[in-house]
Design an enzyme around this catalytic site. Structure first.
Site, PDB file in Angstrom:
ATOM      1  N   ARG A  34       0.825  -1.219   0.000  1.00 22.79           N
ATOM      2  CA  ARG A  34       0.000   0.000   0.000  1.00 22.79           C
ATOM      3  C   ARG A  34       0.851   1.258   0.000  1.00 22.79           C
ATOM      4  NH1 ARG A  34      -5.148  -1.942   3.623  1.00 22.79           N
ATOM      5  NH2 ARG A  34      -6.305  -2.657   1.806  1.00 22.79           N
ATOM      6  N   LYS A  58     -19.308 -15.380   1.073  1.00 20.59           N
ATOM      7  CA  LYS A  58     -20.662 -14.867   1.287  1.00 20.59           C
ATOM      8  C   LYS A  58     -21.385 -14.464   0.009  1.00 20.59           C
ATOM      9  CE  LYS A  58     -21.526 -13.000   5.484  1.00 20.59           C
ATOM     10  NZ  LYS A  58     -21.681 -11.785   6.283  1.00 20.59           N
ATOM     11  N   GLY A  73      -9.096  -8.617  -1.046  1.00 17.11           N
ATOM     12  CA  GLY A  73      -7.877  -9.041  -0.353  1.00 17.11           C
ATOM     13  C   GLY A  73      -7.536 -10.505  -0.537  1.00 17.11           C
ATOM     14  N   GLY A  86     -13.568  -3.483   0.146  1.00 16.31           N
ATOM     15  CA  GLY A  86     -14.956  -3.016   0.132  1.00 16.31           C
ATOM     16  C   GLY A  86     -15.221  -2.037  -1.011  1.00 16.31           C
TER      17      GLY A  86
END
Ligand code: AMP
Length: 400
Positions: free
Chosen positions: A37, A200, A353, A376
């Site tokens: 990052r 999910k 991720g 997200g």
């Protein structure tokens, strides 16, 4: 979407506030375990330095919940930054206030100052107006290069832009938006396929709904496949199922059929007698999952079908592993998909991720067209939601 980028903004002698995503992973001793990052933000910071800006760098780190908590200090990042940028970096003890303002007053062109964790103040996550104004008062130009945080309406992402005259996107932000738009454009290069997996369904069903017009084929693997299979009457044993998503799954499949989108679910599975890296495993076809066993990976026949689709594709978007890839015994499906995408000539995007970790594990990260830095933020982008961090930059552009 056209955004004003840093290249189109005069920076010389200006105080330039660059919002980056330095939310790096750290071990229990406070050592940074992955500097990706920081490296990703380096081109924007370096560019501003070379243009003679006074560069103020700001980020959040972890969840200190609006209080000063030394475990979440950005000082480990301040120690790594000079090595990555090849320039000295000063660190401020806070991100607002008199002493920070004085430090900035003393900066010369080309200096870099890293502010302390924005989330030490409750105003950051609350998108508080006075905190936003205090941040804005530190600089003349605002640049957002934190794509990974662009889905958050926080003060340093959204609120601050209301009080700045000049706002723009950094290089990473621009690249993320350009690549994701290319992958999900109204008319992508076809065949266009989307590969979804992970745990999910509820996280990803919105993406399917949004992109049904844009993709020719959907490949579904991972834990989320079992809610769809169950909806279709397949026995799934103890595999992951989100009972409250079964109806929605059925509706999604029939909508895909209506729109002529190929919707491929696994036809065979690597199952374990328990959810454990050392579980006894075997390969079974649909209908063959024993009632006490758990599906942990897509089977070899499914891999072959998915690979055939990947070979033909011109655009590929992948989010979510095909199985419990963290366990070596159940990583094969995910690794095969990663390698096939790397070999394909398609424009490929990998986001999330876990999926990025899988691509690195397969050793093919450098052969993916675009590896997104967002988690997200990517999901929300793919769902077609507007991201506050991007909207804030666009609105400002249109006002002028
Ligand atoms: P997500 O964050 O939704 O992309 O989910 C990623 C997680 O899904 C990883 O930790 C995988 O281990 C997990 N996963 C993938 N396939 C399965 C499966 N068949 N059963 C349970 N978990 C799975």
């Amino acid at each position: 979407m056209v955004l004003r980028t840093i290249e189109r903004i005069p920076l010389e002698g200006k105080r330039v506030f660059i919002r980056v995503d330095f939310n790096v992973p750290m071990d229990e001793y406070g050592t940074i375990t992955d500097t990706t990052r920081i490296e990703n933000a380096a081109p924007t910071i370096t560019y501003a330095v070379e243009r003679g800006a006074k560069v103020i760098v700001a980020s959040h780190l972890g969840r200190p919940k609006g209080k000063v908590d030394r475990r979440y200090s950005l000082s480990p990042v301040a120690r790594q930054l000079p090595g990555i940028l090849g320039k000295p970096v000063a660190m401020a003890e806070d991100c607002i206030g008199q002493r920070v303002a004085e430090k900035i007053d003393g900066m010369k062109e080309g200096d870099i100052l890293l502010l302390e964790n924005l989330r030490f103040h409750p105003g950051e996550e609350a998108n508080d107006a006075s905190f936003s104004r205090e941040l804005a008062s530190l600089a003349d130009v605002y640049i957002n290069d934190a794509f990974g945080a662009a889905h958050r309406a926080h003060a340093s992402i959204e609120g601050i832009t209301r009080y700045m005259d000049v706002v723009g996107a950094g290089f990473l932000m621009k690249k993320e938006i350009d690549c994701l738009e290319r992958g999900t454009a109204a008319n992508p290069e076809r065949p266009s396929i989307m590969i979804l997996g992970g745990a999910k369904v509820s996280d990803k069903i919105g993406i399917i709904g949004h992109l049904l017009n844009e993709v020719n084929t959907l490949l579904i693997g991972g834990g989320m496949a079992y809610t769809f299979l169950k909806a279709g009457g397949v026995k799934v044993g103890k595999s992951l199922v989100e009972a409250d998503q079964v109806d929605q799954a059925l509706r999604t499949v029939s909508e895909a059929n209506r729109k002529g989108v190929k919707f491929l679910l696994p036809i065979d599975h690597v199952v374990g007698d328990r959810f454990d890296p050392k579980a006894t495993k075997k390969v079974v076809p649909n209908g063959g999952i024993p009632s006490e066993w758990v599906a942990m990976d897509i089977g070899p026949k499914t891999v072959k079908i998915f690979l055939d689709e990947i070979r033909e594709a011109k655009t590929i978007v992948w989010n979510g592993p095909m199985g419990v890839f963290e366990m070596e015994a159940f990583a094969q499906g995910t690794i095969s998909i990663a390698k096939a995408i790397a070999q394909s000539k398609a424009f490929s995007i990998v986001g999330g991720g876990d999926t990025v970790a899988a691509v690195k594990m397969a050793g093919v990260a450098d052969r993916i067209s675009h590896i997104s830095t967002g988690g997200g933020a990517v999901l929300e982008f793919l769902e077609g939601k507007s991201l506050p961090g991007i909207e804030a930059l666009r609105e400002r552009r249109e006002e002028r």
